[in-house]
Design a protein around this motif. Structure first.
Motif, PDB file in Angstrom:
ATOM      1  N   ALA A  48      -6.866  10.686  -1.280  1.00  0.00           N
ATOM      2  CA  ALA A  48      -6.493  10.182   0.038  1.00  0.00           C
ATOM      3  C   ALA A  48      -5.031   9.731   0.056  1.00  0.00           C
ATOM      4  N   ASP A  49      -4.483   9.582   1.280  1.00  0.00           N
ATOM      5  CA  ASP A  49      -3.107   9.137   1.433  1.00  0.00           C
ATOM      6  C   ASP A  49      -2.997   7.642   1.128  1.00  0.00           C
ATOM      7  N   PRO A  50      -1.773   7.140   0.888  1.00  0.00           N
ATOM      8  CA  PRO A  50      -1.593   5.732   0.506  1.00  0.00           C
ATOM      9  C   PRO A  50      -2.172   4.720   1.496  1.00  0.00           C
ATOM     10  N   LEU A  51      -2.030   4.957   2.814  1.00  0.00           N
ATOM     11  CA  LEU A  51      -2.549   4.004   3.795  1.00  0.00           C
ATOM     12  C   LEU A  51      -4.074   3.938   3.768  1.00  0.00           C
ATOM     13  N   THR A  52      -4.715   5.088   3.552  1.00  0.00           N
ATOM     14  CA  THR A  52      -6.176   5.090   3.439  1.00  0.00           C
ATOM     15  C   THR A  52      -6.613   4.340   2.181  1.00  0.00           C
ATOM     16  N   ILE A  53      -5.863   4.520   1.112  1.00  0.00           N
ATOM     17  CA  ILE A  53      -6.184   3.820  -0.136  1.00  0.00           C
ATOM     18  C   ILE A  53      -6.047   2.313   0.054  1.00  0.00           C
ATOM     19  N   THR A  54      -4.923   1.890   0.645  1.00  0.00           N
ATOM     20  CA  THR A  54      -4.737   0.447   0.859  1.00  0.00           C
ATOM     21  C   THR A  54      -5.772  -0.097   1.835  1.00  0.00           C
ATOM     22  N   CYS A  55      -6.198   0.726   2.792  1.00  0.00           N
ATOM     23  CA  CYS A  55      -7.215   0.307   3.755  1.00  0.00           C
ATOM     24  C   CYS A  55      -8.511  -0.054   3.044  1.00  0.00           C
TER      25      CYS A  55
END
Length: 305
Positions: A48-55
């Motif tokens: 997944a992309d970084p924002l999805t990971i941080t989410c």
């Protein structure tokens, strides 16, 4: 006379308790360093992309850290306030921004580069504290910072034209953000820092939910994201509990072990071997970090003996 002779025996249990607490503190802080060191491997293993990971990391992390904060508050009889105020909210927002840069950096450069650059955060914090609040800047810190800067320059310079420069720049941005966070924590002593961390993680979840499509992830990534969130929360809790039991200099020295562990995990689980420039620059930074932390620890140890 009898009381005097019995005194060492009465003091022995207290000394044993102190030694046991210190041992437990060392174990907890060391375990937190290992858990934190998994960040790079987990980030790069998730598609997944970084924002999805941080989410999702924020979602799982905020739940577990919130349970921990409420548990500690219950143990203290409700004396620990959960009121953030503007200072606590500032901590939460700044911490969230630094986390986005942190996770993103791993996607664009080597784990070793991010870990080593992040290791310079205490020196950047000292420099920022001097500039912002005129906090005294020790000579040994200045020397260690200068040496570390040379190591980082070698690493970042090698990234020119290699496609990793953007990731290195994000790592530098994240490190500056983390250094600023350290200063804010010291300045806002009355703010509930751990609770602000839970709120910060939840803000990442909310941001990711509205900007990305967090449900568009594979079952494999869901398992890794849950593991990531739990390891992040566990590392935070272990650090908080362990650092209460040992001197800050010793906690800082043990926490520095996160860097070699992160590089080792990247090698073992990702097969990632950084280029020679990263190895040389990383070795210079690590020598400066461990020398500085080790000197602080020895000074604190001699002062306490």
């Amino acid at each position: 006379m009898t009381d005097t002779l019995d005194m060492p025996e009465k003091l022995a249990p207290a000394a044993a308790d102190v030694a046991a607490e210190r041992t437990l503190g060392i174990i907890l802080v060391s375990a937190s360093a290992i858990a934190f060191a998994l960040t790079g491997v987990l980030t790069k293993s998730i598609h997944a992309d970084p924002l999805t990971i941080t989410c999702w990391r924020g979602f799982f992390g905020s739940i577990l850290i919130s349970f921990y904060v409420l548990w500690r508050r219950r143990r203290s009889g409700g004396r620990e306030s959960l009121k953030l105020g503007w200072r606590g909210w500032l901590l939460a927002v700044e911490g969230a921004a630094a986390s986005i840069a942190f996770i993103s950096a791993f996607k664009f450069t080597y784990v070793a580069n991010v870990a080593v650059i992040y290791a310079t955060s205490p020196f950047i914090a000292a420099l920022l504290a001097f500039v912002l609040v005129r906090e005294k800047f020790r000579l040994q810190t200045m020397i260690a910072a200068a040496v570390s800067l040379c190591g980082v320059a070698i690493m970042v310079g090698a990234g020119l034209g290699s496609g990793h420069l953007f990731g290195d720049a994000l790592a530098l941005l994240m490190t500056a953000g983390s250094a600023l966070y350290m200063i804010m924590v010291r300045a806002f002593r009355d703010s509930p820092v751990v609770w602000a961390g839970a709120v910060s993680a939840f803000l990442l979840f909310v941001l990711g939910w509205f900007i990305t499509d967090p449900l568009a992830v594979s079952a494999r990534d869901v398992a890794l994201l849950a593991t990531f969130g739990c390891s992040f929360a566990l590392a935070s809790i272990l650090w908080t509990e362990g650092s209460r039991l040992i001197p800050s200099a010793e906690a800082g020295l043990l926490g520095s072990a996160e860097v070699p562990f992160a590089i080792l995990f990247a090698l073992l689980f990702l097969g990632e071997v950084p280029p020679m420039a990263s190895i040389i620059g990383g070795a210079i930074v690590l020598c400066a970090v461990f020398a500085h932390a080790g000197r602080d620890w020895l000074k604190a140890k001699s002062a306490g003996s």
